[in-house]
Design a protein around this motif. Sequence first.
Motif, PDB file in Angstrom:
ATOM      1  N   PRO A  49       0.834  -1.200   0.000  1.00 62.77           N
ATOM      2  CA  PRO A  49       0.000   0.000   0.000  1.00 62.77           C
ATOM      3  C   PRO A  49       0.878   1.262   0.000  1.00 62.77           C
ATOM      4  N   PRO A  50       0.450   2.289  -0.735  1.00 60.01           N
ATOM      5  CA  PRO A  50       1.261   3.505  -0.866  1.00 60.01           C
ATOM      6  C   PRO A  50       1.771   4.075   0.456  1.00 60.01           C
ATOM      7  N   LYS A  51       0.972   4.051   1.496  1.00 62.88           N
ATOM      8  CA  LYS A  51       1.414   4.649   2.759  1.00 62.88           C
ATOM      9  C   LYS A  51       2.545   3.869   3.424  1.00 62.88           C
ATOM     10  N   TYR A  52       2.836   2.649   2.924  1.00 63.26           N
ATOM     11  CA  TYR A  52       3.914   1.826   3.478  1.00 63.26           C
ATOM     12  C   TYR A  52       5.092   1.657   2.510  1.00 63.26           C
ATOM     13  N   GLU A  53       5.009   2.283   1.343  1.00 67.91           N
ATOM     14  CA  GLU A  53       6.096   2.158   0.371  1.00 67.91           C
ATOM     15  C   GLU A  53       7.381   2.774   0.914  1.00 67.91           C
ATOM     16  N   GLY A  54       8.503   2.220   0.493  1.00 70.01           N
ATOM     17  CA  GLY A  54       9.795   2.749   0.892  1.00 70.01           C
ATOM     18  C   GLY A  54      10.253   2.349   2.280  1.00 70.01           C
ATOM     19  N   ARG A  55       9.575   1.393   2.880  1.00 66.33           N
ATOM     20  CA  ARG A  55       9.921   0.984   4.250  1.00 66.33           C
ATOM     21  C   ARG A  55      10.425  -0.461   4.320  1.00 66.33           C
ATOM     22  N   GLY A  56      10.744  -1.040   3.155  1.00 66.33           N
ATOM     23  CA  GLY A  56      11.345  -2.366   3.125  1.00 66.33           C
ATOM     24  C   GLY A  56      10.385  -3.527   3.237  1.00 66.33           C
ATOM     25  N   VAL A  57       9.102  -3.259   3.145  1.00 61.82           N
ATOM     26  CA  VAL A  57       8.112  -4.332   3.312  1.00 61.82           C
ATOM     27  C   VAL A  57       8.174  -5.323   2.148  1.00 61.82           C
ATOM     28  N   ALA A  58       8.165  -4.824   0.919  1.00 56.84           N
ATOM     29  CA  ALA A  58       8.186  -5.714  -0.250  1.00 56.84           C
ATOM     30  C   ALA A  58       9.463  -6.549  -0.267  1.00 56.84           C
ATOM     31  N   LEU A  59      10.574  -5.943   0.097  1.00 55.39           N
ATOM     32  CA  LEU A  59      11.830  -6.695   0.130  1.00 55.39           C
ATOM     33  C   LEU A  59      11.745  -7.854   1.123  1.00 55.39           C
ATOM     34  N   GLN A  60      11.089  -7.656   2.228  1.00 49.57           N
ATOM     35  CA  GLN A  60      10.939  -8.743   3.203  1.00 49.57           C
ATOM     36  C   GLN A  60      10.111  -9.896   2.630  1.00 49.57           C
ATOM     37  N   LEU A  61       9.141  -9.577   1.778  1.00 47.08           N
ATOM     38  CA  LEU A  61       8.364 -10.628   1.122  1.00 47.08           C
ATOM     39  C   LEU A  61       9.264 -11.422   0.177  1.00 47.08           C
ATOM     40  N   VAL A  62      10.085 -10.702  -0.598  1.00 49.18           N
ATOM     41  CA  VAL A  62      11.002 -11.369  -1.527  1.00 49.18           C
ATOM     42  C   VAL A  62      11.999 -12.220  -0.746  1.00 49.18           C
ATOM     43  N   GLU A  63      12.540 -11.673   0.317  1.00 47.95           N
ATOM     44  CA  GLU A  63      13.517 -12.417   1.120  1.00 47.95           C
ATOM     45  C   GLU A  63      12.922 -13.700   1.691  1.00 47.95           C
ATOM     46  N   ALA A  64      11.648 -13.679   2.028  1.00 49.11           N
ATOM     47  CA  ALA A  64      10.994 -14.893   2.524  1.00 49.11           C
ATOM     48  C   ALA A  64      10.952 -15.963   1.432  1.00 49.11           C
ATOM     49  N   SER A  65      10.687 -15.549   0.188  1.00 48.25           N
ATOM     50  CA  SER A  65      10.682 -16.523  -0.909  1.00 48.25           C
ATOM     51  C   SER A  65      12.090 -17.036  -1.189  1.00 48.25           C
ATOM     52  N   ILE A  66      13.093 -16.190  -1.046  1.00 48.66           N
ATOM     53  CA  ILE A  66      14.483 -16.601  -1.243  1.00 48.66           C
ATOM     54  C   ILE A  66      14.859 -17.651  -0.191  1.00 48.66           C
ATOM     55  N   LYS A  67      14.496 -17.393   1.037  1.00 47.38           N
ATOM     56  CA  LYS A  67      14.768 -18.345   2.125  1.00 47.38           C
ATOM     57  C   LYS A  67      14.107 -19.695   1.827  1.00 47.38           C
ATOM     58  N   ASP A  68      12.846 -19.651   1.399  1.00 48.88           N
ATOM     59  CA  ASP A  68      12.136 -20.891   1.083  1.00 48.88           C
ATOM     60  C   ASP A  68      12.782 -21.611  -0.102  1.00 48.88           C
ATOM     61  N   ALA A  69      13.191 -20.856  -1.121  1.00 50.29           N
ATOM     62  CA  ALA A  69      13.832 -21.469  -2.292  1.00 50.29           C
ATOM     63  C   ALA A  69      15.108 -22.203  -1.877  1.00 50.29           C
ATOM     64  N   ARG A  70      15.885 -21.591  -1.004  1.00 53.78           N
ATOM     65  CA  ARG A  70      17.123 -22.233  -0.529  1.00 53.78           C
ATOM     66  C   ARG A  70      16.806 -23.488   0.288  1.00 53.78           C
ATOM     67  N   GLU A  71      15.819 -23.410   1.147  1.00 53.14           N
ATOM     68  CA  GLU A  71      15.481 -24.541   2.014  1.00 53.14           C
ATOM     69  C   GLU A  71      14.779 -25.675   1.274  1.00 53.14           C
ATOM     70  N   GLN A  72      13.961 -25.319   0.272  1.00 53.84           N
ATOM     71  CA  GLN A  72      13.127 -26.324  -0.397  1.00 53.84           C
ATOM     72  C   GLN A  72      13.638 -26.719  -1.775  1.00 53.84           C
ATOM     73  N   GLY A  73      14.661 -26.013  -2.271  1.00 50.96           N
ATOM     74  CA  GLY A  73      15.291 -26.405  -3.520  1.00 50.96           C
ATOM     75  C   GLY A  73      14.550 -26.053  -4.793  1.00 50.96           C
ATOM     76  N   PHE A  74      13.848 -24.930  -4.806  1.00 52.36           N
ATOM     77  CA  PHE A  74      13.226 -24.501  -6.059  1.00 52.36           C
ATOM     78  C   PHE A  74      13.924 -23.253  -6.592  1.00 52.36           C
ATOM     79  N   THR A  75      13.651 -22.932  -7.859  1.00 55.57           N
ATOM     80  CA  THR A  75      14.199 -21.726  -8.479  1.00 55.57           C
ATOM     81  C   THR A  75      13.062 -20.756  -8.770  1.00 55.57           C
ATOM     82  N   ILE A  76      13.440 -19.523  -9.138  1.00 54.88           N
ATOM     83  CA  ILE A  76      12.462 -18.444  -9.260  1.00 54.88           C
ATOM     84  C   ILE A  76      12.600 -17.746 -10.612  1.00 54.88           C
ATOM     85  N   ILE A  77      11.459 -17.465 -11.218  1.00 57.32           N
ATOM     86  CA  ILE A  77      11.393 -16.574 -12.388  1.00 57.32           C
ATOM     87  C   ILE A  77      10.821 -15.262 -11.868  1.00 57.32           C
ATOM     88  N   PRO A  78      11.605 -14.176 -11.863  1.00 53.45           N
ATOM     89  CA  PRO A  78      11.121 -12.894 -11.331  1.00 53.45           C
ATOM     90  C   PRO A  78      10.371 -12.083 -12.398  1.00 53.45           C
TER      91      PRO A  78
END
Length: 99
Positions: A49-78
Amino acid sequence: MSKLDVTVEHTREEAGGRYWATLDPDHEAEMTYRWVSEGVMSIDHTLTPPKYEGRGVALQLVEASIKDAREQGFTIIPRCPYVAVQFRRHPEWGDLLAR
């Protein structure tokens, strides 16, 4: 603006799913994906949401998928432009890019 640390949740279904975080009672951020083949996740959309942009929220979502990819062995198409930019900014994630 200062970084906002959030708790990232993950809902996975057979065809895809989403990573999301509740920001306040009326707002949540989300990143959606679909499975395009066995072991290949296509991240298609990220929304903060616009009022939360620029505060690192979206990056934390991406980082969660990166963590899961490393743990579960999948790859990502961004496919989401934001996620593609983050992959360029984080060359250490290069081994997780689907070829």
